[in-house]
Write a protein that holds these residues in place. Structure first.
Motif, PDB file in Angstrom:
ATOM      1  N   UNK A  45       8.477  33.598   7.509  1.00 27.29           N
ATOM      2  CA  UNK A  45       8.981  34.799   8.166  1.00 27.29           C
ATOM      3  C   UNK A  45      10.507  34.753   8.237  1.00 27.29           C
ATOM      4  N   UNK A  46      11.140  35.864   7.936  1.00 27.29           N
ATOM      5  CA  UNK A  46      12.606  35.912   7.843  1.00 27.29           C
ATOM      6  C   UNK A  46      13.320  35.633   9.161  1.00 27.29           C
ATOM      7  N   UNK A  47      12.633  35.758  10.274  1.00 32.23           N
ATOM      8  CA  UNK A  47      13.294  35.530  11.562  1.00 32.23           C
ATOM      9  C   UNK A  47      13.295  34.058  11.987  1.00 32.23           C
ATOM     10  N   UNK A  48      12.611  33.193  11.259  1.00 33.44           N
ATOM     11  CA  UNK A  48      12.588  31.769  11.608  1.00 33.44           C
ATOM     12  C   UNK A  48      13.895  31.134  11.142  1.00 33.44           C
ATOM     13  N   UNK A  49      14.601  30.511  12.097  1.00 30.45           N
ATOM     14  CA  UNK A  49      15.900  29.937  11.736  1.00 30.45           C
ATOM     15  C   UNK A  49      15.930  28.416  11.827  1.00 30.45           C
ATOM     16  N   UNK A  50      14.884  27.788  12.373  1.00 30.91           N
ATOM     17  CA  UNK A  50      14.808  26.329  12.427  1.00 30.91           C
ATOM     18  C   UNK A  50      13.370  25.925  12.710  1.00 30.91           C
ATOM     19  N   UNK A  51      13.056  24.678  12.372  1.00 33.18           N
ATOM     20  CA  UNK A  51      11.702  24.165  12.550  1.00 33.18           C
ATOM     21  C   UNK A  51      11.791  22.787  13.186  1.00 33.18           C
ATOM     22  N   UNK A  52      11.295  22.655  14.422  1.00 30.94           N
ATOM     23  CA  UNK A  52      11.208  21.359  15.085  1.00 30.94           C
ATOM     24  C   UNK A  52       9.952  20.683  14.561  1.00 30.94           C
ATOM     25  N   UNK A  53      10.144  19.566  13.870  1.00 28.03           N
ATOM     26  CA  UNK A  53       9.031  18.947  13.154  1.00 28.03           C
ATOM     27  C   UNK A  53       9.094  17.433  13.258  1.00 28.03           C
ATOM     28  N   UNK A  54       7.942  16.790  13.080  1.00 26.89           N
ATOM     29  CA  UNK A  54       7.881  15.334  12.990  1.00 26.89           C
ATOM     30  C   UNK A  54       8.405  14.863  11.630  1.00 26.89           C
ATOM     31  N   UNK A  55       8.588  15.787  10.724  1.00 22.89           N
ATOM     32  CA  UNK A  55       9.155  15.546   9.393  1.00 22.89           C
ATOM     33  C   UNK A  55       8.240  14.731   8.487  1.00 22.89           C
ATOM     34  N   UNK A  56       6.950  14.971   8.601  1.00 24.87           N
ATOM     35  CA  UNK A  56       6.032  14.495   7.571  1.00 24.87           C
ATOM     36  C   UNK A  56       6.342  15.267   6.302  1.00 24.87           C
ATOM     37  N   UNK A  57       6.053  14.684   5.154  1.00 23.73           N
ATOM     38  CA  UNK A  57       6.525  15.277   3.907  1.00 23.73           C
ATOM     39  C   UNK A  57       5.965  16.670   3.649  1.00 23.73           C
ATOM     40  N   UNK A  58       4.703  16.941   3.987  1.00 29.94           N
ATOM     41  CA  UNK A  58       4.166  18.290   3.781  1.00 29.94           C
ATOM     42  C   UNK A  58       4.940  19.320   4.603  1.00 29.94           C
ATOM     43  N   UNK A  59       5.218  18.995   5.854  1.00 28.84           N
ATOM     44  CA  UNK A  59       5.982  19.921   6.708  1.00 28.84           C
ATOM     45  C   UNK A  59       7.397  20.122   6.179  1.00 28.84           C
ATOM     46  N   UNK A  60       8.000  19.055   5.687  1.00 28.11           N
ATOM     47  CA  UNK A  60       9.349  19.155   5.106  1.00 28.11           C
ATOM     48  C   UNK A  60       9.331  20.109   3.918  1.00 28.11           C
ATOM     49  N   UNK A  61       8.378  19.926   3.020  1.00 27.66           N
ATOM     50  CA  UNK A  61       8.303  20.801   1.845  1.00 27.66           C
ATOM     51  C   UNK A  61       8.030  22.251   2.230  1.00 27.66           C
ATOM     52  N   UNK A  62       7.143  22.455   3.197  1.00 32.33           N
ATOM     53  CA  UNK A  62       6.842  23.820   3.629  1.00 32.33           C
ATOM     54  C   UNK A  62       8.074  24.476   4.246  1.00 32.33           C
ATOM     55  N   UNK A  63       8.820  23.721   5.021  1.00 34.54           N
ATOM     56  CA  UNK A  63      10.019  24.268   5.643  1.00 34.54           C
ATOM     57  C   UNK A  63      11.095  24.574   4.607  1.00 34.54           C
ATOM     58  N   UNK A  64      11.401  23.586   3.774  1.00 40.04           N
ATOM     59  CA  UNK A  64      12.481  23.766   2.795  1.00 40.04           C
ATOM     60  C   UNK A  64      12.099  24.749   1.692  1.00 40.04           C
ATOM     61  N   UNK A  65      10.826  24.886   1.376  1.00 40.04           N
ATOM     62  CA  UNK A  65      10.393  25.894   0.399  1.00 40.04           C
ATOM     63  C   UNK A  65      10.692  27.300   0.887  1.00 40.04           C
ATOM     64  N   UNK A  66      10.902  27.415   2.183  1.00 38.11           N
ATOM     65  CA  UNK A  66      11.245  28.707   2.769  1.00 38.11           C
ATOM     66  C   UNK A  66      12.691  28.767   3.253  1.00 38.11           C
ATOM     67  N   UNK A  67      13.474  27.747   2.937  1.00 38.86           N
ATOM     68  CA  UNK A  67      14.883  27.754   3.293  1.00 38.86           C
ATOM     69  C   UNK A  67      15.151  27.579   4.775  1.00 38.86           C
ATOM     70  N   UNK A  68      14.250  26.899   5.479  1.00 39.45           N
ATOM     71  CA  UNK A  68      14.383  26.722   6.917  1.00 39.45           C
ATOM     72  C   UNK A  68      14.840  25.290   7.223  1.00 39.45           C
ATOM     73  N   UNK A  69      15.998  25.126   7.879  1.00 35.74           N
ATOM     74  CA  UNK A  69      16.446  23.782   8.257  1.00 35.74           C
ATOM     75  C   UNK A  69      15.554  23.204   9.353  1.00 35.74           C
ATOM     76  N   UNK A  70      15.624  21.892   9.512  1.00 36.25           N
ATOM     77  CA  UNK A  70      14.737  21.198  10.437  1.00 36.25           C
ATOM     78  C   UNK A  70      15.485  20.555  11.598  1.00 36.25           C
ATOM     79  N   UNK A  71      14.808  20.498  12.727  1.00 32.16           N
ATOM     80  CA  UNK A  71      15.199  19.666  13.850  1.00 32.16           C
ATOM     81  C   UNK A  71      14.128  18.583  13.868  1.00 32.16           C
ATOM     82  N   UNK A  72      14.525  17.346  13.584  1.00 27.76           N
ATOM     83  CA  UNK A  72      13.550  16.293  13.361  1.00 27.76           C
ATOM     84  C   UNK A  72      13.242  15.452  14.583  1.00 27.76           C
TER      85      UNK A  72
END
Length: 163
Positions: A31-58
């Motif tokens: 979704x275009x309104x998502x500007x960050x993703x607080x994640x445990x940074x498992x690799x699947x979550x990382x790929x899903x986030x970055x595939x959508x151009x969303x930076x992470x808070x790890x």
């Protein structure tokens, strides 16, 4: 969890908090309104986030997640670590500060979002298969399948000859 809850409330940003799956994570991240993703940074979550151009808070909790956060923060520039491990002491003020740093129009936040978009573009290019253009991941999969096919044929040839 209480410090995180208070921090999310205090930063004044809209958020979706999913504690247990299932949740449509990919749909949310796209979704275009998502500007960050607080994640445990498992690799699947990382790929899903970055595939959508969303930076992470790890917030790495176990296994390779600690390495992933270090890679994403120090080498790629698309993540900011907020805490480390299950038993770390986290204060609301620290979480708010890091969330605001990533989500607001700060130099760091802008750079992280720009880098996340660049990584998204690289990922999209890697999986592209259009006309005569094959992305690097498509080419690598083709090469893998060709090698597996040759190996299978070689094994069949050897078995037919009793080798």
């Amino acid at each position: 969890m209480m410090e995180l809850a208070m921090a999310l409330e205090a930063c004044g940003k809209h958020f979706i908090w999913v504690v247990r799956p299932p949740a449509p994570q990919v749909e949310i991240l796209s979704h275009k309104s998502v500007s960050a993703f607080l994640s445990h940074c498992g690799w699947n979550s990382v790929l899903e986030s970055l595939s959508n151009g969303v930076p992470l808070v790890g917030w790495p909790l176990a296994a390779e997640q600690f390495y992933n956060v270090k890679l994403l923060e120090e080498h790629i520039g698309v993540c900011l670590e907020v805490a480390r491990g299950k038993s770390c002491e986290v204060r609301q003020e620290d979480i708010v500060k890091k969330i605001m740093l990533v989500m607001d129009e700060t130099e760091k936040g802008n750079a992280m979002r720009r880098k996340a978009r660049e990584v998204r573009d690289m990922i999209l290019d890697a999986v592209q298969y259009e006309n005569d253009h094959k992305g690097s991941s498509v080419k690598a999969m083709d090469e893998f399948l060709d090698a597996a096919s040759l190996m299978r044929e070689g094994n069949k040839w050897a078995a037919d000859r009793g080798v």
